[in-house]
Scaffold this active site. Structure first.
Site, mmCIF file in Angstrom:
data_model
loop_
_atom_site.group_PDB
_atom_site.id
_atom_site.type_symbol
_atom_site.label_atom_id
_atom_site.label_comp_id
_atom_site.label_asym_id
_atom_site.label_seq_id
_atom_site.Cartn_x
_atom_site.Cartn_y
_atom_site.Cartn_z
ATOM 1 N N LYS A 46 0.844 -1.206 0.000
ATOM 2 C CA LYS A 46 0.000 0.000 0.000
ATOM 3 C C LYS A 46 0.879 1.256 0.000
ATOM 4 O O LYS A 46 2.089 1.166 0.271
ATOM 5 C CB LYS A 46 -0.914 -0.015 1.229
ATOM 6 C CG LYS A 46 -0.164 -0.013 2.563
ATOM 7 C CD LYS A 46 -1.089 -0.343 3.733
ATOM 8 C CE LYS A 46 -0.326 -0.363 5.043
ATOM 9 N NZ LYS A 46 -1.162 -0.890 6.149
ATOM 10 N N ARG A 145 -10.947 -0.415 14.580
ATOM 11 C CA ARG A 145 -10.615 0.367 13.395
ATOM 12 C C ARG A 145 -11.339 -0.212 12.198
ATOM 13 O O ARG A 145 -12.192 0.411 11.600
ATOM 14 C CB ARG A 145 -9.087 0.273 13.231
ATOM 15 C CG ARG A 145 -8.408 1.450 12.696
ATOM 16 C CD ARG A 145 -6.898 1.247 12.653
ATOM 17 N NE ARG A 145 -6.479 0.059 11.914
ATOM 18 C CZ ARG A 145 -5.295 -0.076 11.346
ATOM 19 N NH1 ARG A 145 -4.397 0.881 11.437
ATOM 20 N NH2 ARG A 145 -4.973 -1.169 10.709
ATOM 21 N N TYR A 267 16.550 29.650 9.849
ATOM 22 C CA TYR A 267 15.389 30.394 10.352
ATOM 23 C C TYR A 267 15.334 30.401 11.878
ATOM 24 O O TYR A 267 15.577 29.369 12.521
ATOM 25 C CB TYR A 267 14.099 29.753 9.834
ATOM 26 C CG TYR A 267 13.819 30.034 8.388
ATOM 27 C CD1 TYR A 267 13.581 31.329 7.943
ATOM 28 C CD2 TYR A 267 13.785 28.989 7.462
ATOM 29 C CE1 TYR A 267 13.324 31.576 6.609
ATOM 30 C CE2 TYR A 267 13.515 29.232 6.128
ATOM 31 C CZ TYR A 267 13.283 30.530 5.706
ATOM 32 O OH TYR A 267 13.018 30.764 4.388
ATOM 33 N N MET A 316 12.617 24.582 3.712
ATOM 34 C CA MET A 316 11.832 23.858 2.711
ATOM 35 C C MET A 316 12.724 23.086 1.736
ATOM 36 O O MET A 316 12.441 21.942 1.396
ATOM 37 C CB MET A 316 10.933 24.829 1.935
ATOM 38 C CG MET A 316 10.030 24.123 0.946
ATOM 39 S SD MET A 316 9.037 25.245 -0.047
ATOM 40 C CE MET A 316 7.886 25.849 1.167
HETATM 41 C C1 PLP Z 1 -0.434 -1.884 6.822
HETATM 42 C C2 PLP Z 1 -0.969 -3.191 7.222
HETATM 43 C C3 PLP Z 1 -0.139 -4.315 7.270
HETATM 44 C C4 PLP Z 1 1.353 -4.234 7.131
HETATM 45 O O1 PLP Z 1 1.844 -3.711 8.343
HETATM 46 P P1 PLP Z 1 3.406 -3.581 8.681
HETATM 47 O O2 PLP Z 1 3.417 -3.179 10.085
HETATM 48 O O3 PLP Z 1 3.929 -2.522 7.770
HETATM 49 O O4 PLP Z 1 4.019 -4.896 8.413
HETATM 50 C C5 PLP Z 1 -0.719 -5.551 7.496
HETATM 51 N N1 PLP Z 1 -2.050 -5.671 7.728
HETATM 52 C C6 PLP Z 1 -2.870 -4.600 7.725
HETATM 53 C C7 PLP Z 1 -4.309 -4.789 7.995
HETATM 54 C C8 PLP Z 1 -2.362 -3.326 7.494
HETATM 55 O O5 PLP Z 1 -3.164 -2.255 7.527
#
Ligand code: PLP
Length: 376
Positions: A46, A145, A267, A316
């Site tokens: 992802k 969640r 800055y 920046m």
């Molecule tokens: C992002 C995610 C993972 C991978 O998690 P890592 O901690 O990066 O290995 C696995 N399962 C779900 C449901 C996630 O949201």
């Protein structure tokens, strides 16, 4: 086009370079697959493979032998499908946005069904398609969640046709405290998951992401879903990193100067010299995703040696590094300094910014030149 403006020249003038070691990603995947066998090791790609370029990372994982992939969004799934050979499994973690079931079917993407409503939507899609459709069902075992809360699992299990037309390819849940091995929530989530999953029709089970894998084999079940560990970030807080580092972030020296006691840098005049100090300005700033909170961190020469403090506030487009004592021929204009690399691990850089490797990786922008290396 002017010869000086071809892609290679433009890349050579970049303020920074992010190099990504695809062999290390493949080696990390293989190491996790060995550790978790006979479970299947999937890969989470992802967020553009945690910022590292899904178009390079996914095919590298596929070549390493990975056959199951997870993304968060439908659009990521559609893009990933084009990068993989046929026959690979792609799960979409966030499930089905209302009305999008046909897109999942067209692109052969499997939703992670997170609610009774999403299950109903997929059931209707299967009815429409006139054949069973595969999916994952997620159970919420504590994170509050995603997924069905326990009472909805019980409810679903009691319905004769609740899962009609749905081929459950995976029952999954997600651990909230797995990077802290002795946190009591880990055991509780595992027990709750096993109890609730057993109410559903038999299907492969998955609980562990990167950190969960290192809680031990009881957590591996049938499939593990590592993300960040593949990309070289240590999966367990305050433990040595068992993974191979993947990224190197180098910034180019734009200018150097010597400042005198009382002179200040950046800055807000947050740094004031107390002795003659050699300062190198390098061309990476917070617009490149090198977080402003990293003011106070360090850099290193590409081949190591003493750490070089980042001084003053990060701007920046640039930041300043104290290079006092470094031979001048090592920090000339155009030369690189490492902000993340063999002598400056990503977890330390994240720590200095008050954050975690995940956030640092996914923040790293694409203004600098990204390159991917394999076959060494
Ligand atoms: C992002 C995610 C993972 C991978 O998690 P890592 O901690 O990066 O290995 C696995 N399962 C779900 C449901 C996630 O949201």
């Amino acid at each position: 086009m002017n010869r000086m403006e071809d892609a290679a020249s433009l890349a050579a003038w970049a303020g920074g370079w992010l190099s990504i070691d695809l062999d290390a990603i493949a080696a990390n995947w293989r190491a996790l697959q060995e550790r978790t066998a006979p479970a299947e090791c999937a890969a989470v790609v992802k967020a553009d493979a945690y910022g590292l370029g899904i178009e390079h990372v996914a095919p590298a994982l596929d070549r390493a032998g990975c056959r199951t992939f997870f993304v968060a969004h439908l659009a990521e799934g559609v893009a990933l499908r084009r990068l993989l050979p046929p026959g690979r499994t792609v799960f979409v973690l966030n499930g089905i946005p209302p009305g999008t079931a046909p897109v999942f079917v067209t692109h052969d993407l499997l939703p992670v069904l997170n609610s009774i409503g999403q299950i109903a939507e997929w059931r209707a899609a299967a009815f429409e398609a006139g054949r069973p459709l595969a999916a994952s069902v997620q159970i919420d075992t504590g994170m509050s969640r995603f997924g069905l809360p326990p009472h909805e699992v019980v409810e679903l299990a009691g319905q004769a046709h609740g899962l009609a037309g749905i081929e459950i390819r995976l029952v999954m849940s997600h651990l909230g405290c797995a990077d802290t091995p002795d946190h009591p929530a880990n055991q509780e989530q595992l027990a709750s998951f096993e109890r609730l999953a057993s109410l559903l029709p038999p299907a492969p089970r998955s609980l562990a992401a990167s950190s969960g894998i290192f809680l031990g084999s009881r957590y591996h079940l049938d499939l593990v879903r590592p993300g960040v560990a593949l990309y070289g970030v240590p999966p367990t807080a305050r433990r040595p990193n068992p993974m191979r580092p993947v990224v190197r972030l180098q910034a180019r020296v734009v200018q150097t100067r010597r400042v005198q006691p009382g002179d200040w840098v950046g800055y807000g005049a947050m740094f004031r010299a107390t002795r003659p100090t050699d300062v190198a300005t390098v061309a990476i700033g917070y617009a490149d995703g090198f977080l402003r909170a990293s003011s106070g961190g360090v850099a290193s020469l590409p081949d190591g040696g003493p750490m070089l403090p980042i001084i003053g506030r990060i701007s920046m487009d640039c930041l300043a590094i104290d290079v006092t004592g470094v031979p001048v021929d090592r920090v000339r204009e155009g030369m690189p300094l490492d902000l993340i690399g063999p002598h400056r691990p990503i977890e330390d850089a994240a720590d200095a910014a008050g954050t975690i490797g995940y956030e640092l990786l996914t923040s790293l922008g694409n203004r600098y030149h990204r390159s991917w290396h394999a076959g060494r």
